[in-house]
Design a protein around this motif. Structure first.
Motif, mmCIF file in Angstrom:
data_model
loop_
_atom_site.group_PDB
_atom_site.id
_atom_site.type_symbol
_atom_site.label_atom_id
_atom_site.label_comp_id
_atom_site.label_asym_id
_atom_site.label_seq_id
_atom_site.Cartn_x
_atom_site.Cartn_y
_atom_site.Cartn_z
ATOM 1 N N GLU A 246 6.771 0.060 1.549
ATOM 2 C CA GLU A 246 6.739 -0.764 0.336
ATOM 3 C C GLU A 246 6.180 -0.021 -0.879
ATOM 4 O O GLU A 246 6.452 -0.385 -2.023
ATOM 5 C CB GLU A 246 5.917 -2.043 0.560
ATOM 6 N N ASN B 47 -2.612 0.116 4.171
ATOM 7 C CA ASN B 47 -1.691 0.214 5.308
ATOM 8 C C ASN B 47 -0.900 1.518 5.188
ATOM 9 O O ASN B 47 0.304 1.522 4.928
ATOM 10 C CB ASN B 47 -0.762 -1.002 5.312
ATOM 11 N N SER C 17 1.877 -6.263 -3.551
ATOM 12 C CA SER C 17 1.351 -7.469 -2.926
ATOM 13 C C SER C 17 1.398 -8.678 -3.857
ATOM 14 O O SER C 17 1.909 -9.743 -3.494
ATOM 15 C CB SER C 17 -0.089 -7.209 -2.473
ATOM 16 N N HIS C 18 0.887 -8.535 -5.067
ATOM 17 C CA HIS C 18 0.701 -9.687 -5.953
ATOM 18 C C HIS C 18 1.926 -10.023 -6.793
ATOM 19 O O HIS C 18 2.109 -11.185 -7.168
ATOM 20 C CB HIS C 18 -0.507 -9.449 -6.856
ATOM 21 N N SER D 264 -0.094 -0.694 -4.247
ATOM 22 C CA SER D 264 -0.264 -1.735 -3.218
ATOM 23 C C SER D 264 -0.572 -3.085 -3.859
ATOM 24 O O SER D 264 -0.083 -4.123 -3.411
ATOM 25 C CB SER D 264 -1.387 -1.338 -2.252
ATOM 26 N N HIS E 210 -6.721 -7.655 -10.463
ATOM 27 C CA HIS E 210 -6.596 -7.347 -9.033
ATOM 28 C C HIS E 210 -6.782 -5.852 -8.773
ATOM 29 O O HIS E 210 -7.359 -5.463 -7.745
ATOM 30 C CB HIS E 210 -5.241 -7.811 -8.512
ATOM 31 N N GLY F 125 5.230 -9.659 -3.702
ATOM 32 C CA GLY F 125 5.035 -10.621 -2.623
ATOM 33 C C GLY F 125 4.968 -10.062 -1.215
ATOM 34 O O GLY F 125 5.111 -10.808 -0.241
ATOM 35 N N TYR F 126 4.727 -8.755 -1.057
ATOM 36 C CA TYR F 126 4.617 -8.177 0.286
ATOM 37 C C TYR F 126 3.185 -8.241 0.787
ATOM 38 O O TYR F 126 2.262 -7.767 0.125
ATOM 39 C CB TYR F 126 5.096 -6.722 0.287
ATOM 40 N N LYS F 127 3.006 -8.830 1.954
ATOM 41 C CA LYS F 127 1.679 -8.904 2.546
ATOM 42 C C LYS F 127 1.346 -7.566 3.214
ATOM 43 O O LYS F 127 2.135 -7.031 3.983
ATOM 44 C CB LYS F 127 1.616 -10.031 3.579
ATOM 45 N N LYS F 128 0.197 -7.039 2.902
ATOM 46 C CA LYS F 128 -0.264 -5.760 3.457
ATOM 47 C C LYS F 128 0.843 -4.697 3.349
ATOM 48 O O LYS F 128 1.347 -4.176 4.358
ATOM 49 C CB LYS F 128 -0.663 -5.945 4.927
#
Length: 328
Positions: free
Chosen positions: A206, A190, A151-152, A147, A308, A155-158
């Motif tokens: 994702e 999520n 995300s980082h 995840s 992260h 570039g996928y949010k949540k």
């Protein structure tokens, strides 16, 4: 950046397109010079031993301390390089990175995060082969790390998370997947639930979580199917003139799909969970694949993937650790 490989014909073409990054290329010095490795951005660090593909990973790392993969990981460990990119023995690269760099706080076993394409996006498949004897807590950690990467870096949010199983219902699967399901339900991730193989490309999440045995089978099967389909298509389109004309008209579409399913475009897969950046590249990597593996390494460093991961693992433990009873 460290690139341990003796197959210099795959690396040298990349130097001209890899930007201003500097690299250490480890290997037998005479072979490097024979391949005209004289670019000013490439520092040669001599390694006198070679890990063969038939060598056992543990024995190779312990006995061949002057192999390119061992020396490369040492450079990262001592801060002389930011990352290692290896297109050689995967097991040796994983073992050397785990033993020498150690794992991040809160991570028990590292996992290989492969990026695979779908019609609308890409997803992270973790673990793609680092740990075939996984425990439930390992897969939980893979979900967190996957995840973070999604995300980082992607570039996928949540990002949504799916657990590979035999059916969507939580009562289906092995004892391992059932226990992992319970753990993931208690996180703030999520988590979409169990997903089957058909969901990978049909209704994608994702982040896809599984043990290394299952993940490696999925990865290699997907790669071979992509190659097979284009081979079959090419054969059929050449059967008559009408089909050949149609193929010519749809040439751009074919090229787009080929680019999307070509492993070379994705370069390499980060070994998430070790205290350093290690990128596992395909054993048959071309110059384009090596170039993109270097890109993946740079992205992992620039996006501070490891800090992260540490932050998210710590957040999980803080949220799930029961409060101590007050002292009376």
């Amino acid at each position: 950046m460290v690139l341990p490989t003796l197959l210099l014909e795959r690396f040298l073409p990349c130097v001209n397109i890899a930007g201003s990054e500097s690299f250490s290329s480890l290997g037998i010095q005479a072979e490097l010079k024979k391949q005209r490795c004289n670019d000013s951005r490439v520092e040669i660090v001599h390694a006198s031993q070679v890990v063969g593909m038939s060598d056992r990973a543990v024995e190779a790392v312990r006995r061949k301390k002057d192999s390119s993969v061992s020396r490369a990981v040492d450079l990262v460990k001592h801060g002389q390089a930011d990352a290692i990119v290896s297109a050689g023995h995967t097991g040796a690269a994983v073992f050397a990175s785990t033993i020498k760099l150690r794992t991040l706080p809160g991570i028990d076993r590292p996992g290989i995060a492969a990026v695979l394409p779908t019609e609308t996006n890409v997803f992270v498949l973790i673990d793609a082969g680092a740990n075939i004897d996984a425990r439930p807590d390992h897969l939980l950690q893979y979900a967190i790390m996957g995840s973070v990467y999604s995300s980082h870096v992607l570039g996928y949010k949540k990002p949504s998370v799916g657990l590979i199983s035999l059916g969507e219902e939580d009562v289906k699967g092995t004892e391992l997947t059932k226990e992992v399901f319970k753990l993931l339900k208690r996180t703030s991730l999520n988590f979409r639930g169990n997903i089957e193989g058909r969901h990978l490309f049909e209704n994608p999440v994702e982040v896809v979580v599984c043990d290394g045995f299952v993940g490696n089978v999925i990865l290699k099967t997907s790669e071979s199917i992509a190659v097979a389909i284009f081979t079959w298509l090419k054969h059929e389109l050449k059967k008559n003139a009408k089909r050949a004309v149609g193929a010519a008209l749809a040439k751009d579409a074919f090229r787009t799909i080929h680019r999307k399913t070509n492993y070379e475009e994705y370069g390499g897969s980060p070994l998430l969970g070790v205290n350093g950046i290690c990128i596992i590249a395909h054993g048959a990597s071309t110059p384009l694949a090596i170039k993109n593996a270097l890109r993946v390494a740079v992205e992992s460093v620039e996006h501070q993937v490891n800090p992260h991961i540490i932050e998210e693992v710590q957040r999980y433990h803080e949220a799930t650790t029961p409060l101590e009873p007050a002292i009376r």
